[in-house]
Design a protein around this motif. Structure first.
Motif, mmCIF file in Angstrom:
data_model
loop_
_atom_site.group_PDB
_atom_site.id
_atom_site.type_symbol
_atom_site.label_atom_id
_atom_site.label_comp_id
_atom_site.label_asym_id
_atom_site.label_seq_id
_atom_site.Cartn_x
_atom_site.Cartn_y
_atom_site.Cartn_z
ATOM 1 N N MET A 24 0.905 -1.088 0.180
ATOM 2 C CA MET A 24 -0.231 0.056 0.211
ATOM 3 C C MET A 24 1.141 1.621 -0.328
ATOM 4 O O MET A 24 2.071 1.150 0.358
ATOM 5 C CB MET A 24 -0.873 0.044 1.171
ATOM 6 N N ARG A 25 0.817 2.213 -0.577
ATOM 7 C CA ARG A 25 1.183 3.643 -0.280
ATOM 8 C C ARG A 25 0.417 4.464 0.320
ATOM 9 O O ARG A 25 -0.627 4.961 -0.152
ATOM 10 C CB ARG A 25 0.854 3.957 -2.508
ATOM 11 N N PHE A 26 0.945 5.434 1.054
ATOM 12 C CA PHE A 26 0.633 6.460 2.450
ATOM 13 C C PHE A 26 0.868 7.684 2.253
ATOM 14 O O PHE A 26 2.017 7.566 1.587
ATOM 15 C CB PHE A 26 0.377 5.505 3.221
ATOM 16 N N LEU A 27 0.129 8.327 2.055
ATOM 17 C CA LEU A 27 0.324 9.948 2.389
ATOM 18 C C LEU A 27 0.123 9.928 3.720
ATOM 19 O O LEU A 27 -0.500 9.957 4.472
ATOM 20 C CB LEU A 27 -0.209 10.957 1.433
ATOM 21 N N ILE A 28 0.980 11.004 4.692
ATOM 22 C CA ILE A 28 0.837 11.186 5.838
ATOM 23 C C ILE A 28 1.149 13.070 6.240
ATOM 24 O O ILE A 28 1.778 13.444 5.261
ATOM 25 C CB ILE A 28 2.065 11.278 6.959
ATOM 26 N N SER A 29 0.087 13.503 6.971
ATOM 27 C CA SER A 29 0.574 14.867 7.583
ATOM 28 C C SER A 29 0.349 15.185 9.128
ATOM 29 O O SER A 29 -1.057 13.590 9.127
ATOM 30 C CB SER A 29 -0.022 15.745 6.584
ATOM 31 N N ASN A 30 0.195 16.749 9.072
ATOM 32 C CA ASN A 30 -0.139 16.349 10.467
ATOM 33 C C ASN A 30 -0.546 18.071 10.481
ATOM 34 O O ASN A 30 -0.686 18.959 9.433
ATOM 35 C CB ASN A 30 0.984 15.922 11.001
ATOM 36 N N ASP A 31 -0.740 19.167 12.003
ATOM 37 C CA ASP A 31 -0.583 19.573 11.843
ATOM 38 C C ASP A 31 0.486 20.579 13.143
ATOM 39 O O ASP A 31 0.592 22.313 13.507
ATOM 40 C CB ASP A 31 -2.262 20.581 12.473
ATOM 41 N N SER A 86 -3.896 11.704 9.213
ATOM 42 C CA SER A 86 -2.674 12.905 9.482
ATOM 43 C C SER A 86 -2.923 12.707 10.649
ATOM 44 O O SER A 86 -4.078 12.468 11.762
ATOM 45 C CB SER A 86 -3.689 14.047 8.946
ATOM 46 N N GLY A 87 -1.446 13.224 11.446
ATOM 47 C CA GLY A 87 -1.411 13.178 13.050
ATOM 48 C C GLY A 87 -0.152 12.262 13.136
ATOM 49 O O GLY A 87 0.675 12.986 12.099
ATOM 50 N N ILE A 88 0.778 11.671 14.028
ATOM 51 C CA ILE A 88 -0.556 11.341 15.606
ATOM 52 C C ILE A 88 -0.629 12.809 16.233
ATOM 53 O O ILE A 88 -0.305 13.150 16.342
ATOM 54 C CB ILE A 88 -0.155 10.719 16.623
ATOM 55 N N ASN A 89 -1.946 13.565 16.139
ATOM 56 C CA ASN A 89 -2.160 14.968 17.076
ATOM 57 C C ASN A 89 -1.500 14.973 18.552
ATOM 58 O O ASN A 89 -2.490 13.944 18.658
ATOM 59 C CB ASN A 89 -2.859 15.698 16.833
ATOM 60 N N HIS A 90 -1.334 15.363 19.428
ATOM 61 C CA HIS A 90 -0.748 15.672 19.977
ATOM 62 C C HIS A 90 -1.745 16.441 20.843
ATOM 63 O O HIS A 90 -1.573 17.815 21.632
ATOM 64 C CB HIS A 90 0.457 16.165 20.909
ATOM 65 N N GLY A 91 -3.240 15.704 21.426
ATOM 66 C CA GLY A 91 -4.578 16.350 21.926
ATOM 67 C C GLY A 91 -5.609 15.732 21.479
ATOM 68 O O GLY A 91 -5.482 15.368 19.778
ATOM 69 N N ALA A 92 -6.457 15.681 21.875
ATOM 70 C CA ALA A 92 -8.154 15.446 20.888
ATOM 71 C C ALA A 92 -8.172 16.440 20.073
ATOM 72 O O ALA A 92 -8.312 17.536 20.207
ATOM 73 C CB ALA A 92 -8.738 15.201 22.533
ATOM 74 N N LEU A 108 4.288 12.540 14.798
ATOM 75 C CA LEU A 108 3.859 12.277 13.142
ATOM 76 C C LEU A 108 5.357 11.100 13.080
ATOM 77 O O LEU A 108 4.729 10.338 12.273
ATOM 78 C CB LEU A 108 4.578 14.016 12.728
ATOM 79 N N ALA A 109 6.591 10.978 13.416
ATOM 80 C CA ALA A 109 7.597 10.268 13.053
ATOM 81 C C ALA A 109 7.031 8.735 13.617
ATOM 82 O O ALA A 109 7.358 7.215 13.340
ATOM 83 C CB ALA A 109 8.926 10.358 13.925
ATOM 84 N N ALA A 110 5.923 9.052 14.670
ATOM 85 C CA ALA A 110 5.703 7.334 15.208
ATOM 86 C C ALA A 110 4.827 7.218 14.103
ATOM 87 O O ALA A 110 4.458 5.647 13.795
ATOM 88 C CB ALA A 110 5.142 7.805 16.630
ATOM 89 N N LEU A 111 3.667 8.313 13.689
ATOM 90 C CA LEU A 111 2.882 7.286 12.595
ATOM 91 C C LEU A 111 3.309 6.873 11.243
ATOM 92 O O LEU A 111 2.888 5.785 11.139
ATOM 93 C CB LEU A 111 1.813 8.109 12.467
ATOM 94 N N ALA A 112 4.579 7.393 10.680
ATOM 95 C CA ALA A 112 5.108 7.088 9.571
ATOM 96 C C ALA A 112 5.887 6.019 9.700
ATOM 97 O O ALA A 112 6.466 4.911 9.050
ATOM 98 C CB ALA A 112 6.296 8.110 9.486
ATOM 99 N N ALA A 113 6.201 5.542 11.369
ATOM 100 C CA ALA A 113 6.969 4.045 11.552
ATOM 101 C C ALA A 113 6.153 3.096 11.609
ATOM 102 O O ALA A 113 6.133 1.664 11.146
ATOM 103 C CB ALA A 113 7.750 4.542 12.718
ATOM 104 N N THR A 114 5.233 3.317 11.704
ATOM 105 C CA THR A 114 3.849 2.323 11.835
ATOM 106 C C THR A 114 3.453 2.015 10.595
ATOM 107 O O THR A 114 3.814 0.990 10.392
ATOM 108 C CB THR A 114 2.848 3.226 12.784
ATOM 109 N N GLU A 128 5.035 2.376 1.287
ATOM 110 C CA GLU A 128 5.597 3.156 1.141
ATOM 111 C C GLU A 128 4.619 4.097 1.774
ATOM 112 O O GLU A 128 3.547 4.218 1.814
ATOM 113 C CB GLU A 128 5.079 3.212 -0.148
ATOM 114 N N VAL A 129 5.441 5.196 2.359
ATOM 115 C CA VAL A 129 5.256 6.573 2.978
ATOM 116 C C VAL A 129 5.632 7.820 2.341
ATOM 117 O O VAL A 129 6.920 7.835 2.608
ATOM 118 C CB VAL A 129 5.649 5.658 4.406
ATOM 119 N N VAL A 130 5.316 8.543 2.458
ATOM 120 C CA VAL A 130 5.258 10.166 1.867
ATOM 121 C C VAL A 130 4.526 10.654 2.604
ATOM 122 O O VAL A 130 3.611 10.695 3.184
ATOM 123 C CB VAL A 130 4.869 10.445 0.122
#
Length: 247
Positions: free
Chosen positions: A1-8, A88-94, A16-22, A28-30
């Motif tokens: 699978m191919r994933f795009l990751i972002s966050n705020d 998108s994430g992993i956000n620090h906060g709900a 974000l680093a934890a999500l990308a590693a997961t 494939e992760v971008v």
């Protein structure tokens, strides 16, 4: 699978680093994320200036814009493939209840959904930020489910995971958005020139936090998964407004 990751939270955020590693264990992760913290940016696009995209030493890409800018730029022009999923994430906060309207984390996923791609916003509900591994465990399960039983149409999921050790997690449940009371008043202060400045006040307490809401789930050590819709039409009011407009 191919994933795009972002966050705020910005490209340097630990979530974000934890999500990308997961997700890297699944394909494939971008990563294309904002160059700085853009919490509360909602679904804003930058239209008054051009955007730049640069690469950090860790391989992540960052944009001088909003979370929505990041996903829009990547999907509509920069990537040479179409992602299978956007996270998108992993956000620090709900990001629960009314918070979703303001959230840049949810906005990045929303942009992916609007572009026709299954998208997931993931947030860790707590100030300590000690248990990103718990949120990553939930992400693993979502990806495995998607791989085994993909949705027939694009879906937008808002996921909130309590900031607790994994053994304490009671499971994953489907929820609806709760509601908050009105936010606290703005806080007035003075800058070094003696001018009045204002800080946006804290969010209000949960008003609708009953069983079945995202607030209830995370308070009971459950990860909350809420499917979101973008149609803002108030259908029950259509007839009333129609009659009101009649001469």
């Amino acid at each position: 699978m191919r994933f795009l990751i972002s966050n705020d939270d910005g490209y340097f955020a630990p979530g974000l680093a934890a999500l990308a590693a997961t997700l890297g264990r699944h394909g494939e992760v971008v990563v294309v994320a904002p160059e700085r913290d853009r919490s509360g940016a909602s679904n804003s696009l930058t239209l008054d200036r051009p955007l730049t995209l640069r690469q950090a030493a860790n391989g992540f890409h960052y944009v001088n814009g909003t979370p929505t800018d990041c996903v829009h730029l990547a999907v509509t022009g920069w990537l040479d493939f179409r992602p299978d999923m956007i996270f998108s994430g992993i956000n620090h906060g709900a990001n629960m209840g009314d918070d979703t309207i303001y959230s840049g984390t949810v906005a990045a996923a929303t942009e992916g959904y609007l572009l026709g791609i299954p998208s997931v916003a993931v947030s860790l509900c707590g100030k300590s930020g000690q248990n990103f591994a718990t949120a990553c465990h939930v992400v693993d399960g979502l990806v495995e489910r998607f791989r085994a039983r993909p949705f027939g149409a694009p879906v937008l999921l808002n996921v909130n995971v309590p900031d607790i050790p994994l053994p304490a997690l009671a499971g994953v449940t489907t929820t609806r958005l709760g509601r908050r009371h009105h936010a606290e008043p703005v806080i007035e202060a003075r800058n070094p020139r003696g001018e009045a400045v204002y800080w946006v006040g804290a969010v209000g307490a949960a008003q609708d936090a009953g069983e079945g809401t995202d607030f209830w789930a995370t308070a009971n050590n459950l990860a909350s998964v809420t499917p979101l819709s973008i149609d803002l039409t108030a259908y029950p009011q259509l007839d009333g407004v129609k009659a009101w407009l009649q001469p």
